[in-house]
Design a protein around this motif. Structure first.
Motif, short mmCIF file in Angstrom:
data_model
loop_
_atom_site.label_atom_id
_atom_site.label_comp_id
_atom_site.label_asym_id
_atom_site.label_seq_id
_atom_site.Cartn_x
_atom_site.Cartn_y
_atom_site.Cartn_z
N GLY A 23 4.55 -4.36 -3.92
CA GLY A 23 3.15 -4.14 -4.27
C GLY A 23 2.21 -5.02 -3.48
O GLY A 23 2.62 -5.77 -2.58
N THR A 24 0.93 -4.94 -3.84
CA THR A 24 -0.13 -5.71 -3.19
C THR A 24 -1.01 -6.32 -4.26
O THR A 24 -1.31 -5.68 -5.28
CB THR A 24 -0.97 -4.82 -2.27
OG1 THR A 24 -0.12 -4.18 -1.32
CG2 THR A 24 -2.02 -5.65 -1.53
N VAL A 25 -1.43 -7.58 -4.04
CA VAL A 25 -2.33 -8.26 -4.97
C VAL A 25 -3.63 -8.59 -4.23
O VAL A 25 -3.61 -9.22 -3.17
CB VAL A 25 -1.71 -9.55 -5.53
CG1 VAL A 25 -2.67 -10.20 -6.53
CG2 VAL A 25 -0.37 -9.26 -6.20
N ASN A 26 -4.75 -8.14 -4.79
CA ASN A 26 -6.07 -8.39 -4.21
C ASN A 26 -6.96 -9.12 -5.20
O ASN A 26 -6.72 -9.11 -6.41
CB ASN A 26 -6.75 -7.08 -3.79
CG ASN A 26 -6.00 -6.36 -2.71
OD1 ASN A 26 -5.58 -6.97 -1.73
ND2 ASN A 26 -5.82 -5.05 -2.86
N GLY A 27 -8.01 -9.75 -4.68
CA GLY A 27 -9.03 -10.32 -5.53
C GLY A 27 -10.03 -9.26 -5.94
O GLY A 27 -9.93 -8.09 -5.56
N GLU A 84 6.95 2.88 -8.27
CA GLU A 84 6.00 3.12 -7.19
C GLU A 84 5.35 1.81 -6.76
O GLU A 84 5.36 0.82 -7.50
CB GLU A 84 4.93 4.12 -7.63
CG GLU A 84 5.48 5.51 -7.94
CD GLU A 84 4.37 6.46 -8.37
OE1 GLU A 84 3.20 6.02 -8.43
OE2 GLU A 84 4.67 7.63 -8.64
N ASN A 85 4.78 1.80 -5.56
CA ASN A 85 4.14 0.61 -5.02
C ASN A 85 2.98 0.18 -5.93
O ASN A 85 2.08 0.96 -6.24
CB ASN A 85 3.61 0.89 -3.61
CG ASN A 85 3.27 -0.39 -2.88
OD1 ASN A 85 4.12 -1.25 -2.71
ND2 ASN A 85 2.04 -0.49 -2.42
N LEU A 86 3.03 -1.11 -6.39
CA LEU A 86 2.02 -1.60 -7.31
C LEU A 86 0.76 -2.05 -6.58
O LEU A 86 0.83 -2.58 -5.48
CB LEU A 86 2.57 -2.79 -8.11
CG LEU A 86 3.71 -2.51 -9.09
CD1 LEU A 86 4.20 -3.82 -9.69
CD2 LEU A 86 3.24 -1.58 -10.19
N SER A 87 -0.37 -1.85 -7.21
CA SER A 87 -1.64 -2.38 -6.71
C SER A 87 -2.28 -3.18 -7.85
O SER A 87 -2.67 -2.62 -8.87
CB SER A 87 -2.57 -1.25 -6.27
OG SER A 87 -3.79 -1.77 -5.79
#
Length: 734
Positions: A23-27, A84-87
């Motif tokens: 996954g991806t972690v955003n601000g 599935e790919n986490l966001s």
């Protein structure tokens, strides 16, 4: 049938446990967050996001509970509903020290710098270096000259024994007109700094030349949260303005411009006429394939007058005041223009390549007078040091996570300095050259490669590294009667070995071992015909990182450092001075405590025993080597709109000569700042030296002669530190 049933259950269970989630972690602004901790609360596995905010967590299956946490953000707990790919998006929150955990990170001091930047943001370029625990600086030339640096018992002069970089670009200047390793950080606008990477000692393979006492790497922001305009004014006709303009802030692109202008007459009797302008622009982009590009351009120009170092006797007999001058014609000008490109290429989920390339154009001109009328009773001893330099270089680093236990790095790079017309001359009134003492062109190249391997098993992290540096030194002496271009080459191998044992998220032990070095001035290299011109160091650190209470962090270490024979080029006199083997050993202690949600306490203490090995006992002191240093402060953050700090720094008495018969007196200075934020406007006050202590910021034991003296006198010469100095700051953000 029963056997087949249990076999199927076993296969399904094994498959479920062997799954992984990515996954991806955003601000909140859509920008990726690096080093975010993702933990599987069922199987106790964990992972960290990379520079693009991406992560892969092994042994995770549908139905598991995940915890996502990062300093300064609200911790999230989620239940995995699909593979599935986490966001994931994290929201910012008030800083809580209890959420800072001890992890398998050899560079744990970076965590300390994050805490300090969070609760005590920098307000000037000097504050940038002071963020390194135990590092002290001294300014002795009107604010335009690079600061003198003290760290771990080293008088690093202006950078000889500390490696300084900005966005991967070197700040230290090799074979500089004034001193080896000269590191002028004034081209950095403090408000653009995002984080500080630092450590003490020479324990990391990717850090090379000048990494003796330690290294400091400043990284600028890739994007701004908002635009702002600030004005600062205060005593001594001081004015500073900073503009930050957010030009582009999209999901995959950002750009901003920053500008700074500063002027002041200074607190000395003779006006310093100081002014500086800084321009900085940066563009960052994230590609669809995960690659990341940043381009930064900056320009810096500064000029000033200086009162210089003054002798004790002239102050004591009333000839001049504590803030007076013997030769008020000192000063200079300098400038630097930089182009910096960084490209991080993602090969796959476990492999990426970090690339940095840079080009700098640098000029420098400095006028000084340390001995007054010692050498020339008629015209005085004023000297000019001047150079015109171009720097080009690059560094590429291949990173691959071979498995959950193994991480491999391989790097290589090049740096070339072409320094034209490096000059030391005897001058009069900054205009007339009475005599050229040294004049030539330096061309120096450093080729390097390094590799490191991390092995993680249970609570252990073992890191081994090896670095190879190759130097080619070239010097064309323009004062020689015939053309002469002297060259020398030299190589050095630097091994590293580090051990980290993390007992739990509250206690960690470390042992760091490494060999380092600093290069010598090219003029030394050719004068010594390549002999003993890459003095090596051998060091060891043994220490702990400890969280005895949820809101308290303690880090401490005992350490030892051996420095081999070296030759030192004295840029002020154009002579080579040999110095023998030295050793330093000491103790570092750091303490961070959050008393309430808004009140913080930080303390850093260091003790160093520094001696020359080749000299007899009693004559083996190292001049100006710090013995005791202490930094202590209380900070308030976001208390009903108020923030501020009360900070004290103490530098103890230290020897000024080899037998300690002359002492450089210590000082204790307290600074204060307060700021109030209301919507988009903030108003603040910064006060240096709130108790108006009279102190000596830099001191040297120097032989000099005044105009009315027949014989020279050797005694302490000093530059006065700032008296009470208040400034008002207004800032508007949008």
């Amino acid at each position: 049938m029963r056997f087949l049933f249990f076999f199927s259950v076993f296969i399904l269970t094994f498959s479920a446990k062997s799954q992984a989630v990515s996954g991806t972690v955003n601000g909140a602004n859509g920008k990726p967050l690096s080093d975010v901790l993702i933990r599987n609360l069922i199987f106790k596995t964990h992972a960290h996001t990379d520079i693009n905010g991406k992560f892969t967590l092994e042994e995770t299956k549908i139905g598991d509970s995940l915890q996502i946490s990062e300093q300064g953000f609200i911790t999230q707990k989620i239940k995995l509903l699909s593979n599935e790919n986490l966001s994931i998006q994290l929201e910012e929150k008030p800083f809580l020290l209890e959420e800072v955990t001890i992890t398998n990170n050899l560079k744990y001091l970076n965590t300390i710098s994050k805490i300090d930047l969070e609760i005590q943001p920098v307000s000037n370029s000097q504050d940038l270096l002071r963020k390194v625990p135990g590092l002290f600086i001294g300014q002795h030339a009107g604010g335009g000259k690079a600061e003198q640096i003290f760290l771990r018992g080293f008088d690093c002069d202006h950078g000889t024994d500390i490696n300084v970089t900005v966005d991967g670009m070197p700040v230290n200047m090799v074979s500089h007109a004034h001193g080896q390793g000269y590191a002028d950080l004034h081209f950095v606008i403090p408000e653009t700094v995002d984080n500080i990477d630092f450590d003490k000692g020479s324990y990391f393979a990717d850090k090379g030349d000048f990494t003796t006492a330690g290294y400091v790497g400043f990284n600028t922001k890739n994007a701004l949260q908002n635009s702002s305009l600030s004005f600062e004014g205060g005593q001594f006709d001081t004015f500073r303005t900073v503009a930050l303009f957010n030009l582009l802030n999209k999901e995959n692109q950002s750009a901003y411009f920053a500008g700074e202008y500063m002027m002041t007459d200074g607190y000395f009797d003779a006006s310093q006429n100081f002014n500086r302008i800084n321009l900085f622009g940066k563009y960052a982009a994230k590609m669809n394939n995960g690659d990341k590009l940043t381009i930064a351009v900056s320009h810096f120009k500064s000029q000033w007058d200086a009162s210089g170092q003054i002798p004790d006797r002239a102050v004591n007999d009333g000839t001049i005041s504590h803030y007076g001058a013997i030769d008020p014609n000192e000063g200079g000008n300098t400038g630097r223009t930089n182009f910096n490109l960084q490209y991080d290429a993602k090969i796959d989920e476990n492999t990426h390549i970090k690339n940095t390339a840079y080009l700098s154009k640098y000029d420098f001109e400095l006028y000084s007078n340390f001995t007054f009328f010692l050498n020339d009773p008629v015209n005085g001893d004023q000297i000019k040091q001047k150079e015109n330099r171009a720097i080009v270089g690059f560094q590429s680093e291949y990173n691959e996570k071979l498995s959950e236990k193994w991480l491999f790095k391989l790097g290589a790079g090049l740096r070339n300095d072409n320094n034209k017309d490096v000059e030391l001359s005897h001058t009069l009134n900054r205009k007339t050259v009475l005599e050229y003492l040294s004049l030539g062109t330096v061309n120096q190249t450093n080729l390097f490669t390094y590799s490191s391997l991390d092995f993680t098993s249970g609570k252990w992290l073992i890191n081994g590294g090896l670095r190879l540096d190759y130097f080619k030194f070239g010097y064309e002496d323009q004062l020689a009667s015939t053309y002469t271009n002297q060259t020398q080459t030299k190589a050095i191998v630097s091994p590293k070995l580090n051990f980290l044992y993390t007992q739990n998220d509250k206690l960690q032990y470390f042992l760091k071992l490494g060999k380092g070095f600093h290069s010598n001035d090219t003029r030394v290299v050719v004068a010594q015909k390549g002999e003993k011109i890459l003095p090596e160091t051998y060091g060891a650190d043994l220490g702990i990182n400890w969280k005895p209470f949820p809101r308290m962090i303690i880090n401490s270490a005992i350490w030892y450092l051996y420095l081999a024979q070296e030759f030192v080029y004295v840029g002020d006199e154009a002579v080579v001075e040999p110095s023998g083997k030295t050793e330093r050993k000491g103790f570092d202690f750091g303490f961070r405590y959050q008393l309430t949600n808004w009140l913080f306490w930080n303390t850093d203490y260091t003790y160093t025993h520094a001696r020359s090995i080749d000299e007899s006992k009693g004559n083996d002191y190292l001049p100006l080597a710090p013995v005791h240093t202490l930094m202590n402060g209380f900070s308030v953050k976001d208390l009903k709109g108020f923030s501020g700090s009360l900070r004290t720094r103490f530098l103890g008495d230290r020897p000024a000569n080899e037998d300690n018969s002359v002492v450089a007196k210590g000082y204790c200075i307290t600074d204060f700042s307060v700021n109030y934020q209301i919507k988009k406007v903030s108003i603040g006050v910064n006060i240096d030296n709130i108790f108006n202590t009279k102190w000596k910021e830099t001191q040297f034991l120097t032989e000099s002669r005044l105009a009315n003296e027949t014989d020279p006198v050797e005694e302490i010469h000093f530059t006065a530190g700032t008296p009470f100095n208040a400034r008002l700051i207004l800032k508007y953000s949008w």
